[in-house]
Design a protein around this motif. Structure first.
Motif, PDB file in Angstrom:
ATOM      1  N   TRP A   1     -21.526 -36.705  39.633  1.00 22.43           N
ATOM      2  CA  TRP A   1     -22.983 -36.882  39.336  1.00 22.43           C
ATOM      3  C   TRP A   1     -23.833 -37.834  40.017  1.00 22.43           C
ATOM      4  N   GLU A   2     -23.104 -38.944  39.942  1.00 24.13           N
ATOM      5  CA  GLU A   2     -23.916 -40.404  40.369  1.00 24.13           C
ATOM      6  C   GLU A   2     -23.950 -40.154  41.942  1.00 24.13           C
ATOM      7  N   ARG A   3     -23.069 -39.451  42.815  1.00 22.02           N
ATOM      8  CA  ARG A   3     -23.351 -39.127  44.303  1.00 22.02           C
ATOM      9  C   ARG A   3     -24.669 -38.263  44.328  1.00 22.02           C
ATOM     10  N   ALA A   4     -24.943 -37.489  43.394  1.00 24.30           N
ATOM     11  CA  ALA A   4     -26.022 -36.215  43.330  1.00 24.30           C
ATOM     12  C   ALA A   4     -27.174 -37.014  42.913  1.00 24.30           C
ATOM     13  N   GLY A   5     -27.353 -38.308  42.451  1.00 21.76           N
ATOM     14  CA  GLY A   5     -28.338 -39.127  41.867  1.00 21.76           C
ATOM     15  C   GLY A   5     -28.741 -38.577  40.611  1.00 21.76           C
TER      16      GLY A   5
ATOM     17  N   LEU B   1     -28.257 -35.232  29.045  1.00 17.43           N
ATOM     18  CA  LEU B   1     -29.049 -34.171  29.860  1.00 17.43           C
ATOM     19  C   LEU B   1     -28.136 -33.415  30.877  1.00 17.43           C
ATOM     20  N   ALA B   2     -27.516 -34.057  31.857  1.00 18.65           N
ATOM     21  CA  ALA B   2     -27.145 -33.367  32.982  1.00 18.65           C
ATOM     22  C   ALA B   2     -26.139 -32.459  32.222  1.00 18.65           C
ATOM     23  N   HIS B   3     -25.193 -32.922  31.450  1.00 13.24           N
ATOM     24  CA  HIS B   3     -24.085 -32.193  30.707  1.00 13.24           C
ATOM     25  C   HIS B   3     -24.858 -30.995  30.205  1.00 13.24           C
ATOM     26  N   GLN B   4     -25.936 -31.006  29.393  1.00 14.36           N
ATOM     27  CA  GLN B   4     -26.535 -29.793  28.736  1.00 14.36           C
ATOM     28  C   GLN B   4     -26.905 -28.867  29.615  1.00 14.36           C
ATOM     29  N   LEU B   5     -27.496 -29.137  30.878  1.00 13.46           N
ATOM     30  CA  LEU B   5     -28.177 -28.337  31.911  1.00 13.46           C
ATOM     31  C   LEU B   5     -27.050 -27.779  32.727  1.00 13.46           C
ATOM     32  N   ARG B   6     -25.886 -28.658  32.965  1.00 10.31           N
ATOM     33  CA  ARG B   6     -24.505 -27.795  33.568  1.00 10.31           C
ATOM     34  C   ARG B   6     -24.153 -26.755  32.705  1.00 10.31           C
ATOM     35  N   ARG B   7     -23.922 -27.060  31.297  1.00  9.35           N
ATOM     36  CA  ARG B   7     -23.480 -25.995  30.438  1.00  9.35           C
ATOM     37  C   ARG B   7     -24.465 -24.491  30.451  1.00  9.35           C
ATOM     38  N   GLY B   8     -25.695 -24.829  30.757  1.00 14.11           N
ATOM     39  CA  GLY B   8     -26.517 -23.689  30.927  1.00 14.11           C
ATOM     40  C   GLY B   8     -26.782 -23.205  32.264  1.00 14.11           C
ATOM     41  N   GLY B   9     -25.554 -23.621  33.394  1.00 13.94           N
ATOM     42  CA  GLY B   9     -25.434 -22.973  34.473  1.00 13.94           C
ATOM     43  C   GLY B   9     -26.302 -23.447  35.498  1.00 13.94           C
TER      44      GLY B   9
ATOM     45  N   SER C   1     -27.416 -25.702  38.501  1.00 18.34           N
ATOM     46  CA  SER C   1     -26.727 -26.663  39.821  1.00 18.34           C
ATOM     47  C   SER C   1     -27.131 -27.942  39.630  1.00 18.34           C
ATOM     48  N   LEU C   2     -26.492 -28.953  40.293  1.00 16.32           N
ATOM     49  CA  LEU C   2     -26.789 -30.312  40.624  1.00 16.32           C
ATOM     50  C   LEU C   2     -28.119 -30.441  41.448  1.00 16.32           C
ATOM     51  N   GLU C   3     -28.720 -29.580  42.404  1.00 12.32           N
ATOM     52  CA  GLU C   3     -29.685 -29.654  43.047  1.00 12.32           C
ATOM     53  C   GLU C   3     -30.777 -29.544  42.162  1.00 12.32           C
ATOM     54  N   ARG C   4     -30.508 -28.489  41.215  1.00 14.48           N
ATOM     55  CA  ARG C   4     -31.707 -28.272  40.421  1.00 14.48           C
ATOM     56  C   ARG C   4     -32.014 -29.280  39.079  1.00 14.48           C
ATOM     57  N   ILE C   5     -30.840 -29.913  38.876  1.00 15.79           N
ATOM     58  CA  ILE C   5     -30.979 -30.755  37.758  1.00 15.79           C
ATOM     59  C   ILE C   5     -31.516 -32.145  38.147  1.00 15.79           C
ATOM     60  N   ALA C   6     -31.260 -32.700  39.572  1.00 18.28           N
ATOM     61  CA  ALA C   6     -31.794 -33.632  39.830  1.00 18.28           C
ATOM     62  C   ALA C   6     -33.190 -33.969  39.843  1.00 18.28           C
TER      63      ALA C   6
END
Length: 258
Positions: A166-170, A195-203, A205-210
């Motif tokens: 997640w750090e590498r993805a910003g 926040l990232a953990h909640q969104l990842r659980r919702g499916g 991608s890292l690109e959309r979470i950033a």
């Protein structure tokens, strides 16, 4: 001449333009783009339009707020070329995108509700480093408060390698402990990780979470973001209503085309 044309059911470019605050050049551009059916010509070569063109112009201008200018143009061009099914497909795609945008908003709101306020850990005589020896332990960072990667990963139920990814993805930006070199996650980092953990659980991608995480940072936290989410929700509702208006105008145009 203008009166004679209108009496005969014919309209000049200026007649179409005035009703919508447009220029005559815009009317000509719309015709060339296929938004309007081809105009008839007088013996002198002047364009003449009919009420059908006025209906087409009204349909296009009603479609733009809900679908955007490029898609509205493609819809009208498809209709005027007799490809009505293609126009319906484009409309369906816009509705699908609106639904996806609404689901994204709901996911963000759900993620924010799942977060609890994070209070920074302030080292004390009992919890903070008292000497250089204790400062280098793996349980407490030196200097300002925060937490290391292991405890944070354990709290979230993920592996430390995931936090590093997640750090590498910003998504998180931990500092480094000056004595140990370990990653230290402060209150904002913990918030971003949750926040990232909640969104990842919702499916998501890292690109959309950033970009969402970047919005939280830019807003200065979660509370200021509530206003942005309210504006986002209002825009989606306005777009949905505009789609209904556009659909009504397009249906009227289709009926008049026969």
């Amino acid at each position: 001449m203008a009166q004679n044309l209108q009496t005969a059911g014919q309209l000049r470019p200026i007649d179409l333009a005035r009703g919508h605050g447009l220029s005559t050049q815009a009317i000509r551009n719309y015709e060339e783009a296929g938004i309007l059916p081809a105009a008839a010509r007088t013996p002198a070569g002047y364009r003449t339009y009919a009420p059908l063109h006025a209906r087409a112009l009204g349909a296009f201008l009603a479609l733009v707020p809900g679908h955007g200018h490029p898609t509205a143009t493609s819809i009208m061009r498809a209709v005027n070329e007799g490809e009505v099914d293609e126009a319906f497909r484009l409309i369906d795609e816009s509705h699908a995108q609106l639904l996806e945008d609404r689901r994204t908003l709901q996911a963000v709101e759900s993620a924010l509700r799942g977060l609890t306020p994070t209070v920074p850990t302030v080292p004390t005589a009992s919890t903070g480093p008292a000497t250089a020896a204790t400062a280098t332990t793996a349980s407490e960072p030196s200097g300002a408060g925060g937490t290391f990667i292991g405890p944070l990963a354990g709290e979230l139920g993920i592996r430390p390698a995931t936090l590093r990814k997640w750090e590498r993805a910003g998504l998180v930006r931990p500092r480094r402990d000056p004595l140990t070199g370990y990653r230290v996650y402060d209150a904002a980092d913990v918030r971003d990780a949750r926040l990232a953990h909640q969104l990842r659980r919702g499916g998501y991608s890292l690109e959309r979470i950033a970009p969402l995480t970047a919005q939280v940072r830019a807003a200065g936290g979660l509370e200021p973001l509530e206003a942005a989410l309210g504006d986002w929700r209002a825009r989606l509702s306005a777009r949905a209503r505009a789609m209904l208006t556009g659909a009504a105008e397009l249906e009227a145009y289709l009926r008049e085309r026969g």
